[in-house]
Design a protein around this motif. Structure first.
Motif: not given
Length: 319
Positions: A1-27
């Motif tokens: 899982m790769v995560t980057s942080n920008t202004a209290n927002v995290e962007l993650t490459r989230f692994p699921v069964a067969d691929l990765h999803l772009a997930v963004e977490t605010h606060n």
């Protein structure tokens, strides 16, 4: 899982069964957790305004691109199935620090109903459905699909794309800018701009949606968590008939109609949409606090040495 942080927002490459999803977490440290699931052909950007506002109010707001959409991976063999989307939703929900309140629009709401009705214990604390019911108006869905299929060769530039979108969404006063369109379009080797989603989605999920309707109807009747249905007063996908049927299947659900909104509720009336979600979240917090205090009272009574009297008191505070 790769995560980057920008202004209290995290962007993650989230692994699921067969691929990765772009997930963004605010606060990321906020509570409660709100998980936003977008509609077919959209991206997590559809929730940007609401997620930003609700994160400022203290919530942890998680948005993501569904498989085959936006910055998430596409299915290698092009075979998309509804079960894949449901499984992705479950995996992201279980990765949160607490069961999230799912906010699902259109396809995202359908997956929310399916999971909430079939999975026990539910991975969600509550469910907010945005202009979607288990039975929908075919004419509205056909209009959406017609637009998605209308430009297989893409657009010459962002101005042409903005013009076509403006024709599709006449209720919007402002046209999309190039900055707003960049996440929605991809430049091909021929220099033309095409939609961000995998064209194989049309042959997979869309052509199969009618087959899933009986399963959705059955699952909806089993939903036992708090539910808020937000519908657009000008929607051609949800109608009074489909809303009434839904409320008969989920009698504990709340329903609020958003004036001037079409099927694209959050985009058409983001302030009203956010206000209703905020109110629902606050009501849930009050319910949780009341339940917690009742449990503490029962535990306190159970610890008293006089057992007969204690049982009478405990019974008095039971519903």
């Amino acid at each position: 899982m790769v995560t980057s942080n920008t202004a209290n927002v995290e962007l993650t490459r989230f692994p699921v069964a067969d691929l990765h999803l772009a997930v963004e977490t605010h606060n990321p440290n906020g509570r409660p957790v709100l998980l936003f699931s977008h509609g077919f052909g959209q991206t997590r950007g559809a929730w940007h305004g609401a997620a930003t506002a609700l994160a400022k109010e203290g919530s942890r707001c998680v948005t993501f691109d569904c498989r085959g959409h936006g910055e998430s991976d596409r299915v290698a063999d092009g075979e998309y199935r509804m079960e894949q989307f449901a499984d992705d939703l479950i995996r992201i929900s279980k990765a949160q620090p607490e069961p999230p309140i799912l906010v699902g629009a259109s396809m995202g709401g359908l997956m929310g109903m399916l999971v909430a009705g079939e999975v026990r214990p539910s991975p969600f604390r509550a469910l907010v459905l945005v202009d979607i019911t288990p039975r929908w108006e075919s004419a509205g869905v056909e209009r959406i699909l017609a637009f998605m299929q209308a430009h297989p060769d893409g657009f010459a530039d962002y101005a042409e794309a903005a013009e076509k979108i403006a024709g599709y969404l006449p209720q919007r006063r402002e046209r999309k800018t190039e900055e707003q369109l960049r996440p929605l379009l991809r430049e091909g080797t021929d220099g033309r701009l095409r939609w961000h989603w995998d064209p194989a989605l049309l042959a997979g999920v869309v052509n199969d949606n009618e087959r899933y309707q009986p399963r959705l109807l059955a699952a909806t009747s089993k939903i036992d968590i708090p539910v808020l249905l937000l519908s657009g007063a000008r929607s051609d996908v949800v109608s009074s008939d489909t809303v009434n049927e839904f409320l008969q299947r989920v009698p504990h659900a709340l329903h609020v109609e958003i004036a001037q909104a079409t099927h694209m509720v959050a985009g058409d009336a983001n302030d009203a949409f956010t206000r209703e979600v905020t109110r629902f979240v606050q009501d849930l917090a009050v319910q949780d606090q009341a339940a917690s205090e009742a449990n503490l009272q029962v535990q306190s009574n159970d610890e008293k040495p006089d057992r007969p009297d204690n049982r009478q008191i405990a019974g008095a505070v039971q519903p």
